[in-house]
Design a protein around this motif. Structure first.
Motif, PDB file in Angstrom:
ATOM      1  N   TRP A  72       0.826  -1.197   0.000  1.00 57.00           N
ATOM      2  CA  TRP A  72       0.000   0.000   0.000  1.00 57.00           C
ATOM      3  C   TRP A  72       0.865   1.253   0.000  1.00 57.00           C
ATOM      4  N   ASP A 103      -3.136   5.472  -1.908  1.00 54.08           N
ATOM      5  CA  ASP A 103      -4.026   4.423  -2.416  1.00 54.08           C
ATOM      6  C   ASP A 103      -5.409   4.514  -1.766  1.00 54.08           C
ATOM      7  N   GLU A 154      -9.041   0.412  -4.947  1.00 55.42           N
ATOM      8  CA  GLU A 154      -8.133  -0.731  -5.090  1.00 55.42           C
ATOM      9  C   GLU A 154      -8.904  -2.044  -4.994  1.00 55.42           C
TER      10      GLU A 154
END
Length: 141
Positions: free
Chosen positions: A66, A70, A75
């Protein structure tokens, strides 16, 4: 069957997922804070050398590496076709029928993961056995 005491069923609830993010490396001024990770269905599943592993409790997709920028929801949607992340309403507002239908989908993810692990284990055993057969055949020539 008591669904309220099942450890995985508890993870349907944001507060319980949030409790797993002890030692999460991204706390403040990040997109992937524990709060945002838990909202996106993730639980924190660190390993010895990877403190940022998170797994969706529902679809079992694991993500690591990560970066502070993000977006956990984005995601999750990018890396998995997860029924939980696409829910249109909070778990608390689901009817019993909707919840059971959702739980059936979660069980499908679990079965697929278990089958894949069994197939991988079988293929590794086949590879090992093939190597032994080749070694035996080469030694007898």
């Amino acid at each position: 069957m008591d669904l309220t005491n099942d450890e995985i069923t508890k993870m349907y609830f944001y507060e319980n997922r949030l409790l797993t993010f002890v030692g999460w490396p991204f706390e403040e001024e990040c997109a992937c804070t524990p709060e945002n990770m838990a909202k996106a269905g993730f639980i924190h599943t660190p390993s010895g050398n990877s403190p940022d592993i998170a797994q969706c409790f529902f679809c079992l997709k694991e993500l690591e590496g990560w970066e502070p920028e993000d977006d956990p929801e984005k995601e999750h949607k990018t890396h998995s076709n997860c029924n939980f992340i696409t829910l249109k309403k909070p778990v608390e507002d689901l009817s019993v029928e909707e919840f059971l239908r959702l739980e059936k989908e979660r069980k499908k993810f679990l079965i697929k993961k278990n089958c894949k692990q069994a197939i991988d284990k079988f293929e590794e055993a086949v590879k090992l056995k093939r190597g032994q057969i080749i070694q035996t055949a080469m030694g007898e020539e």
